[in-house]
Design an enzyme around this catalytic site. Sequence first.
Site, mmCIF file in Angstrom:
data_model
loop_
_atom_site.group_PDB
_atom_site.id
_atom_site.type_symbol
_atom_site.label_atom_id
_atom_site.label_comp_id
_atom_site.label_asym_id
_atom_site.label_seq_id
_atom_site.Cartn_x
_atom_site.Cartn_y
_atom_site.Cartn_z
ATOM 1 N N ASP A 67 0.812 -1.213 0.000
ATOM 2 C CA ASP A 67 0.000 0.000 0.000
ATOM 3 C C ASP A 67 0.849 1.268 0.000
ATOM 4 O O ASP A 67 2.074 1.209 0.190
ATOM 5 C CB ASP A 67 -0.959 -0.013 1.204
ATOM 6 C CG ASP A 67 -0.291 -0.425 2.514
ATOM 7 O OD1 ASP A 67 0.952 -0.452 2.556
ATOM 8 O OD2 ASP A 67 -1.002 -0.710 3.474
ATOM 9 N N ASN A 136 -8.135 -2.904 13.930
ATOM 10 C CA ASN A 136 -9.503 -3.240 13.493
ATOM 11 C C ASN A 136 -9.492 -4.416 12.502
ATOM 12 O O ASN A 136 -10.492 -4.700 11.866
ATOM 13 C CB ASN A 136 -10.183 -2.017 12.865
ATOM 14 C CG ASN A 136 -9.417 -1.477 11.662
ATOM 15 O OD1 ASN A 136 -8.424 -2.072 11.240
ATOM 16 N ND2 ASN A 136 -9.878 -0.371 11.107
ATOM 17 N N HIS A 138 -7.499 -4.642 9.817
ATOM 18 C CA HIS A 138 -7.142 -4.332 8.429
ATOM 19 C C HIS A 138 -5.826 -4.976 8.035
ATOM 20 O O HIS A 138 -4.927 -5.150 8.852
ATOM 21 C CB HIS A 138 -7.180 -2.819 8.124
ATOM 22 C CG HIS A 138 -6.085 -1.991 8.690
ATOM 23 N ND1 HIS A 138 -6.277 -1.008 9.631
ATOM 24 C CD2 HIS A 138 -4.754 -1.940 8.394
ATOM 25 C CE1 HIS A 138 -5.134 -0.418 9.905
ATOM 26 N NE2 HIS A 138 -4.191 -0.963 9.174
ATOM 27 N N GLU A 143 -9.751 -1.802 4.940
ATOM 28 C CA GLU A 143 -10.459 -1.509 6.185
ATOM 29 C C GLU A 143 -11.719 -2.382 6.287
ATOM 30 O O GLU A 143 -12.210 -2.884 5.270
ATOM 31 C CB GLU A 143 -10.867 -0.029 6.196
ATOM 32 C CG GLU A 143 -9.702 0.951 6.153
ATOM 33 C CD GLU A 143 -8.996 1.115 7.500
ATOM 34 O OE1 GLU A 143 -9.085 0.215 8.363
ATOM 35 O OE2 GLU A 143 -8.328 2.145 7.676
HETATM 36 C C1 GLP Z 1 -0.780 0.349 8.617
HETATM 37 C C2 GLP Z 1 -0.358 -0.420 7.361
HETATM 38 C C3 GLP Z 1 -0.546 -1.897 7.532
HETATM 39 C C4 GLP Z 1 0.031 -2.336 8.853
HETATM 40 C C5 GLP Z 1 -0.771 -1.711 9.963
HETATM 41 C C6 GLP Z 1 -0.273 -2.086 11.364
HETATM 42 O O1 GLP Z 1 -2.021 0.921 8.553
HETATM 43 N N1 GLP Z 1 -1.015 0.005 6.188
HETATM 44 O O2 GLP Z 1 0.085 -2.578 6.439
HETATM 45 O O3 GLP Z 1 -0.011 -3.729 8.973
HETATM 46 O O4 GLP Z 1 -0.731 -0.319 9.851
HETATM 47 O O5 GLP Z 1 0.819 -1.302 11.697
HETATM 48 P P1 GLP Z 1 1.816 -1.593 12.880
HETATM 49 O O6 GLP Z 1 2.663 -2.714 12.426
HETATM 50 O O7 GLP Z 1 2.594 -0.320 13.055
HETATM 51 O O8 GLP Z 1 0.980 -1.922 14.066
#
Ligand code: GLP
Length: 243
Positions: A67, A136, A138, A143
């Site tokens: 992404d 959540n 995702h 989402e």
């Molecule tokens: C972001 C990214 C995801 C990631 C998520 C969790 O929104 N787009 O790919 O897995 O956050 O992030 P973290 O690893 O910092 O908890």
Amino acid sequence: MKLYCGKDYKEMSRIAANIISAQVVLKPDCVLGLATGSTPVGTYEKLVERYKEGDLDFSQVTSVNLDEYKGLSGDNDQSYRYFMNKNLFDHVNIDKNRTYVPDGLEPDSDKASREYDEIIESVGGVDLQLLGIGHNGHIGFNEPADEFCRGTHCVDLAASTIEANKRFFEKEEDVPRQAYTMGIGTIMRARKILLLASGEDKAEIIARALTGPVTPKVPASILQFHNDVTVVCDEAAFSKMKF
Ligand code: GLP
């Protein structure tokens, strides 16, 4: 589904790096689907270490990232392109021309999405897709929604995601409100999936995603239908799993 539980973040990162290393060794010209966020940082550090020790060669690897924030250029230090360069690509011998991230500066969402799906197809699909998970549920930036989205698309970020990601920005207003993400269909087509989670704050969602009902309201729950998923967590993130 294979589950590995590391004692802590460091051990989780080491196990994850072992699995990615095995993929690169067994198929040197593999396509790695890569992820951002804080969770995979330690994994990337380990991969860099192994490269520096001479045990890994990324020269034939192609990568496609999950992404990117819409509206941010690759030079912006909050963009996911910048993150990937800083945490992995700048330190290993991967050919940057074969590292793909959605084009955050393309204003036409349909065009950006179509072009990214074409890239993924042209490289032959993803061999190993690395994933983190949002609170959540995702994955990428898919989402919670009423239905699973197939291909790359533009999403409006959930308020909870903006809240969670504001720690990387100076002010909450600076967090982009939209992003391009691979779809659930794209993620599910990866030949192997490696999901990582660390910390107690991920325990609830890990239990819901892996053992609860499969629903687009918890996007990661779809992984229960994939036939080659490996989950690597630390003890804290696994603490609410009921085996
Ligand atoms: C972001 C990214 C995801 C990631 C998520 C969790 O929104 N787009 O790919 O897995 O956050 O992030 P973290 O690893 O910092 O908890």
